[in-house]
Design a protein around this motif. Structure first.
Motif, PDB file in Angstrom:
ATOM      1  N   SER A   1       0.826  -1.214   0.000  1.00 51.10           N
ATOM      2  CA  SER A   1       0.000   0.000   0.000  1.00 51.10           C
ATOM      3  C   SER A   1       0.857   1.259   0.000  1.00 51.10           C
TER       4      SER A   1
ATOM      5  N   CYS B   1       4.002   1.517  -1.058  1.00 49.54           N
ATOM      6  CA  CYS B   1       4.686   1.614  -2.356  1.00 49.54           C
ATOM      7  C   CYS B   1       3.732   2.123  -3.441  1.00 49.54           C
ATOM      8  N   ALA B   2       2.536   1.603  -3.444  1.00 51.84           N
ATOM      9  CA  ALA B   2       1.545   2.043  -4.438  1.00 51.84           C
ATOM     10  C   ALA B   2       1.227   3.522  -4.266  1.00 51.84           C
ATOM     11  N   GLU B   3       1.112   3.976  -3.028  1.00 54.16           N
ATOM     12  CA  GLU B   3       0.838   5.388  -2.770  1.00 54.16           C
ATOM     13  C   GLU B   3       2.004   6.262  -3.224  1.00 54.16           C
TER      14      GLU B   3
ATOM     15  N   VAL C   1       4.169   5.606  -5.619  1.00 57.71           N
ATOM     16  CA  VAL C   1       4.167   5.639  -7.081  1.00 57.71           C
ATOM     17  C   VAL C   1       3.054   6.552  -7.593  1.00 57.71           C
ATOM     18  N   GLN C   2       1.887   6.480  -6.990  1.00 59.68           N
ATOM     19  CA  GLN C   2       0.775   7.333  -7.420  1.00 59.68           C
ATOM     20  C   GLN C   2       1.102   8.811  -7.248  1.00 59.68           C
ATOM     21  N   ARG C   3       1.671   9.156  -6.095  1.00 58.83           N
ATOM     22  CA  ARG C   3       2.030  10.557  -5.848  1.00 58.83           C
ATOM     23  C   ARG C   3       3.123  11.021  -6.804  1.00 58.83           C
TER      24      ARG C   3
ATOM     25  N   ALA D   1       3.696   9.820  -9.779  1.00 62.87           N
ATOM     26  CA  ALA D   1       3.082   9.912 -11.108  1.00 62.87           C
ATOM     27  C   ALA D   1       2.319  11.223 -11.261  1.00 62.87           C
ATOM     28  N   THR D   2       1.678  11.660 -10.210  1.00 64.78           N
ATOM     29  CA  THR D   2       0.946  12.928 -10.251  1.00 64.78           C
ATOM     30  C   THR D   2       1.905  14.091 -10.504  1.00 64.78           C
TER      31      THR D   2
ATOM     32  N   GLU E   1       3.183  13.866 -14.115  1.00 63.62           N
ATOM     33  CA  GLU E   1       2.135  14.306 -15.044  1.00 63.62           C
ATOM     34  C   GLU E   1       2.009  15.821 -15.041  1.00 63.62           C
TER      35      GLU E   1
END
Length: 106
Positions: free
Chosen positions: A69, A71-73, A75-77, A79-80, A83
């Motif tokens: 969880s 690690c996924a968070e 990566v998501q942050r 990626a934001t 972007e």
């Protein structure tokens, strides 16, 4: 191969802390007029007051889920941020920028 991440004992300690907090919350909700007092850990055998435990495999799985969880968070942050900068891939600098806030959040 040595695994990295959260140790199952740490996860168990966190679970026990949360179980205690919820137990105290339930006691307050059931008897709102009761005065705050220390709870004797050995007293009583009701389901509410007996110690909670977790299976060793469940703790291992929980520690892996927490690692995943976080690690996924991260990566998501990252990626934001990538972007927002118009970059199509995450670079190490993006992860470096999200780590301080991520550590504070978890």
């Amino acid at each position: 191969m040595e695994e990295t991440g959260f140790h199952p004992d740490l996860i168990h300690a966190i679970f026990k802390l949360e179980w205690s907090r919820r137990s105290l919350e339930r006691e307050k909700n059931e008897n709102p007029d009761a005065m705050d007092c220390e709870v004797d850990a050995g007293a009583g055998t009701s389901k509410k007051s007996r110690p909670m435990s977790a299976n060793a495999n469940a703790l291992k799985l929980s520690s892996k889920l927490v690692n995943f969880s976080i690690c996924a968070e991260a990566v998501q942050r990252a990626a934001t941020i990538a972007e927002a900068e118009g970059i199509g891939r995450i670079e190490p600098t993006h992860l470096e920028r999200v780590l301080p806030q991520l550590l504070l959040d978890f």
